[in-house]
Write a protein that holds these residues in place. Structure first.
Motif, short mmCIF file in Angstrom:
data_model
loop_
_atom_site.label_atom_id
_atom_site.label_comp_id
_atom_site.label_asym_id
_atom_site.label_seq_id
_atom_site.Cartn_x
_atom_site.Cartn_y
_atom_site.Cartn_z
N ARG A 69 44.16 41.92 47.22
CA ARG A 69 44.47 42.27 48.42
C ARG A 69 45.33 41.21 49.20
NH1 ARG A 69 39.37 44.40 48.36
NH2 ARG A 69 38.69 42.53 49.71
N GLU A 70 44.78 39.90 49.22
CA GLU A 70 45.86 38.87 49.85
C GLU A 70 47.26 38.64 49.27
OE1 GLU A 70 43.42 35.10 49.97
OE2 GLU A 70 41.80 36.01 50.97
N LEU A 71 47.29 38.91 48.24
CA LEU A 71 48.56 38.81 47.25
C LEU A 71 49.44 40.13 47.54
CD1 LEU A 71 47.52 36.93 43.97
CD2 LEU A 71 48.78 36.14 45.93
N GLY A 72 48.68 41.28 48.04
CA GLY A 72 49.53 42.38 48.16
C GLY A 72 49.87 43.15 47.00
N LEU A 73 48.84 43.08 46.07
CA LEU A 73 48.86 43.84 44.63
C LEU A 73 48.08 45.23 44.86
CD1 LEU A 73 47.79 41.02 42.29
CD2 LEU A 73 50.16 41.87 42.61
N PRO A 74 48.56 46.19 44.19
CA PRO A 74 48.18 47.42 44.32
C PRO A 74 46.69 47.47 43.56
CG PRO A 74 50.38 47.66 43.42
CD PRO A 74 50.14 46.07 43.50
N ASP A 75 45.71 48.40 44.04
CA ASP A 75 44.35 48.30 43.35
C ASP A 75 44.64 48.33 41.85
OD1 ASP A 75 43.22 48.56 45.96
OD2 ASP A 75 42.79 50.63 45.86
N GLY A 76 43.52 47.39 41.52
CA GLY A 76 43.53 47.38 39.89
C GLY A 76 43.02 46.11 39.42
N VAL A 77 43.03 45.86 38.14
CA VAL A 77 42.28 44.69 37.93
C VAL A 77 43.60 43.67 37.28
CG1 VAL A 77 40.65 43.34 35.97
CG2 VAL A 77 40.33 45.56 37.08
N TYR A 78 43.52 42.36 37.87
CA TYR A 78 44.68 41.56 37.38
C TYR A 78 44.06 40.28 36.94
CZ TYR A 78 47.48 44.63 40.17
OH TYR A 78 48.35 45.60 40.35
N GLU A 79 44.98 39.66 35.77
CA GLU A 79 44.45 38.43 35.20
C GLU A 79 45.71 37.53 34.99
OE1 GLU A 79 41.76 38.43 31.45
OE2 GLU A 79 43.68 38.78 30.74
#
Length: 126
Positions: A69-79
């Motif tokens: 959220r803080e990075l403004g990424l869409p919902d999902g899992v990020y690695e």
């Protein structure tokens, strides 16, 4: 070695041949002529699946939902995947578990003398 001689949970020495079949080149090309220990976790007709410990500076960190959220990424899992380094830039190698499927014919008991001409890939990512 024959399939009836292989036991689950036992560690064997794998000797990858110098000459590989076409379908083996992609998976084992970098390990051609190598030997390394493999602990068997599953046995099929002519193939075993097993785990080996390798050393690698590559590591992965999964971002938390809050970080996303803080990075403004869409919902999902990020690695984030990258190399772990000391402040001076020197890589830090850590053990990782690698899962491999190998032909049973490549297995030798650990007590056997390794064949000449095979290089030691114990712990090596390659």
């Amino acid at each position: 070695m024959r399939g009836s001689e292989v036991e689950l949970g036992t560690t064997y020495l794998v000797e990858v041949p110098q000459v590989l079949a076409d379908d083996q080149r992609l998976t084992f090309g970098a390990l051609r002529g190598a030997r390394f220990p493999l602990t068997v976790t599953a046995i099929e007709e002519a193939v075993v699946e097993g785990i080996r410990s390798v050393l690698s500076p590559t590591t992965a960190v999964t971002l938390t939902a809050e970080q996303c959220r803080e990075l403004g990424l869409p919902d999902g899992v990020y690695e984030i995947i990258g190399n772990l380094r000391k402040p001076d830039g020197t890589p830090i190698t850590l053990p990782r578990i690698q899962t491999l499927s190998v032909p049973i014919g490549w297995l030798l008991p650990l007590s056997d003398e390794p064949s000449e001409g095979h290089w030691d890939a114990t712990g090596s990512l390659w």
